[in-house]
Design a protein around this motif. Sequence first.
Motif, PDB file in Angstrom:
ATOM      1  N   UNK A  17      16.559  -0.743  36.533  1.00 59.95           N
ATOM      2  CA  UNK A  17      17.594  -1.596  37.113  1.00 59.95           C
ATOM      3  C   UNK A  17      18.252  -2.447  36.036  1.00 59.95           C
ATOM      4  N   UNK A  18      19.563  -2.439  36.025  1.00 56.56           N
ATOM      5  CA  UNK A  18      20.345  -3.376  35.214  1.00 56.56           C
ATOM      6  C   UNK A  18      20.863  -4.422  36.188  1.00 56.56           C
ATOM      7  N   UNK A  19      20.372  -5.639  36.051  1.00 59.14           N
ATOM      8  CA  UNK A  19      20.711  -6.686  37.019  1.00 59.14           C
ATOM      9  C   UNK A  19      21.578  -7.756  36.353  1.00 59.14           C
ATOM     10  N   UNK A  20      22.705  -8.034  36.982  1.00 61.43           N
ATOM     11  CA  UNK A  20      23.665  -9.007  36.458  1.00 61.43           C
ATOM     12  C   UNK A  20      23.785 -10.153  37.447  1.00 61.43           C
ATOM     13  N   UNK A  21      23.576 -11.378  36.982  1.00 61.80           N
ATOM     14  CA  UNK A  21      23.775 -12.541  37.856  1.00 61.80           C
ATOM     15  C   UNK A  21      25.191 -13.057  37.671  1.00 61.80           C
ATOM     16  N   UNK A  22      25.807 -13.453  38.789  1.00 68.27           N
ATOM     17  CA  UNK A  22      27.196 -13.912  38.777  1.00 68.27           C
ATOM     18  C   UNK A  22      27.288 -15.259  39.489  1.00 68.27           C
TER      19      UNK A  22
ATOM     20  N   UNK B 228      27.247 -14.281  34.468  1.00 70.62           N
ATOM     21  CA  UNK B 228      26.412 -15.406  34.054  1.00 70.62           C
ATOM     22  C   UNK B 228      25.298 -14.954  33.105  1.00 70.62           C
ATOM     23  N   UNK B 229      24.538 -13.948  33.512  1.00 72.07           N
ATOM     24  CA  UNK B 229      23.446 -13.451  32.673  1.00 72.07           C
ATOM     25  C   UNK B 229      23.084 -12.036  33.119  1.00 72.07           C
ATOM     26  N   UNK B 230      22.205 -11.401  32.371  1.00 71.18           N
ATOM     27  CA  UNK B 230      21.803 -10.041  32.727  1.00 71.18           C
ATOM     28  C   UNK B 230      20.436  -9.733  32.139  1.00 71.18           C
ATOM     29  N   UNK B 231      19.781  -8.762  32.732  1.00 72.49           N
ATOM     30  CA  UNK B 231      18.515  -8.261  32.207  1.00 72.49           C
ATOM     31  C   UNK B 231      18.298  -6.854  32.744  1.00 72.49           C
ATOM     32  N   UNK B 232      17.313  -6.183  32.199  1.00 70.62           N
ATOM     33  CA  UNK B 232      16.947  -4.840  32.646  1.00 70.62           C
ATOM     34  C   UNK B 232      15.496  -4.867  33.099  1.00 70.62           C
ATOM     35  N   UNK B 233      15.236  -4.181  34.197  1.00 70.13           N
ATOM     36  CA  UNK B 233      13.866  -4.049  34.690  1.00 70.13           C
ATOM     37  C   UNK B 233      13.503  -2.560  34.702  1.00 70.13           C
ATOM     38  N   UNK B 234      12.423  -2.229  34.022  1.00 67.87           N
ATOM     39  CA  UNK B 234      11.954  -0.852  33.977  1.00 67.87           C
ATOM     40  C   UNK B 234      10.539  -0.781  34.538  1.00 67.87           C
ATOM     41  N   UNK B 235      10.264   0.254  35.304  1.00 66.07           N
ATOM     42  CA  UNK B 235       8.921   0.408  35.834  1.00 66.07           C
ATOM     43  C   UNK B 235       8.850   1.458  36.916  1.00 66.07           C
ATOM     44  N   UNK B 236       8.001   1.201  37.885  1.00 66.56           N
ATOM     45  CA  UNK B 236       7.797   2.150  38.979  1.00 66.56           C
ATOM     46  C   UNK B 236       7.355   1.391  40.226  1.00 66.56           C
TER      47      UNK B 236
ATOM     48  N   UNK C  42      25.736  -7.224  25.154  1.00 68.05           N
ATOM     49  CA  UNK C  42      26.105  -7.388  26.558  1.00 68.05           C
ATOM     50  C   UNK C  42      26.549  -6.070  27.188  1.00 68.05           C
ATOM     51  N   UNK C  43      25.937  -5.748  28.316  1.00 70.29           N
ATOM     52  CA  UNK C  43      26.310  -4.569  29.077  1.00 70.29           C
ATOM     53  C   UNK C  43      25.728  -3.254  28.593  1.00 70.29           C
ATOM     54  N   UNK C  44      25.056  -3.258  27.454  1.00 66.71           N
ATOM     55  CA  UNK C  44      24.521  -2.021  26.877  1.00 66.71           C
ATOM     56  C   UNK C  44      23.023  -1.923  27.154  1.00 66.71           C
ATOM     57  N   UNK C  45      22.633  -1.110  28.129  1.00 71.27           N
ATOM     58  CA  UNK C  45      21.221  -1.001  28.486  1.00 71.27           C
ATOM     59  C   UNK C  45      20.386  -0.367  27.377  1.00 71.27           C
ATOM     60  N   UNK C  46      21.037   0.361  26.483  1.00 71.53           N
ATOM     61  CA  UNK C  46      20.308   0.967  25.367  1.00 71.53           C
ATOM     62  C   UNK C  46      19.873  -0.068  24.336  1.00 71.53           C
ATOM     63  N   UNK C  47      20.424  -1.284  24.432  1.00 77.56           N
ATOM     64  CA  UNK C  47      20.044  -2.352  23.500  1.00 77.56           C
ATOM     65  C   UNK C  47      18.895  -3.201  24.045  1.00 77.56           C
TER      66      UNK C  47
END
Length: 229
Positions: free
Chosen positions: A51-56, A136-144, A165-170
Amino acid sequence: MAAGKKYTGASAPTHYECSLHGLVANTHEPQLRTRLEALCGDTKAAHHELHHEITCIPAIQTPVGPLRREDHMLRLRIELPPSDPTNIQAATNTICFLGHPEPRSDRGASVRPATYAQVFSGNAPQFLSLLGYKFNSEFVRKGYWFLYRNVFKVIVSQIYRLTEQGNVLSAQPVDPDGSWIVQVVADAMSQEQVPRVCEQIDELKRLFDDYVELVVVDHAFLENKIPYS
């Protein structure tokens, strides 16, 4: 969201998210996963997620005063294929509103209202901009995650920050020790169902006593507050 239902339009219903949270060291995660496989089926019962989650937040701040309490943060949750995270065409975009949690401490779980609306077409970030919101901010959540008794969603994941910003590969791990966050989530579709769902979650956590300590998060940490500077 345990049931996986998403709605569009003005009639999206509000339900109540009941949850417990815990933290597992990276070295203990395999034992927890084995326990989940035994409870929920087998090794094929795990659902991998990214999940790429962006707060607004509102683009225009409400002036200081009582009305500012009505300002809320929205989240854009972008579900990406774990095996192909740059495949935007295969992404699922969902706008999430998580309300203020109940302050009472006698529940067996954290409880807060939640509304989800899936964006089926178009540019989801642009749609939020048209609603009067900005990044406002963003993060990525990886798992199962596993589904227990078709009701309880047990999510095991790690949080990543984006160096670009916006690049999940980073994405880079927030916790250098590689700890895993454990969430047990179930939905109550009405306020009347909340006590029973909380009781069931409280009973469920005993199945994990030897693997992870699941607790009720202090409501102050779950408040939907706008971080105005």
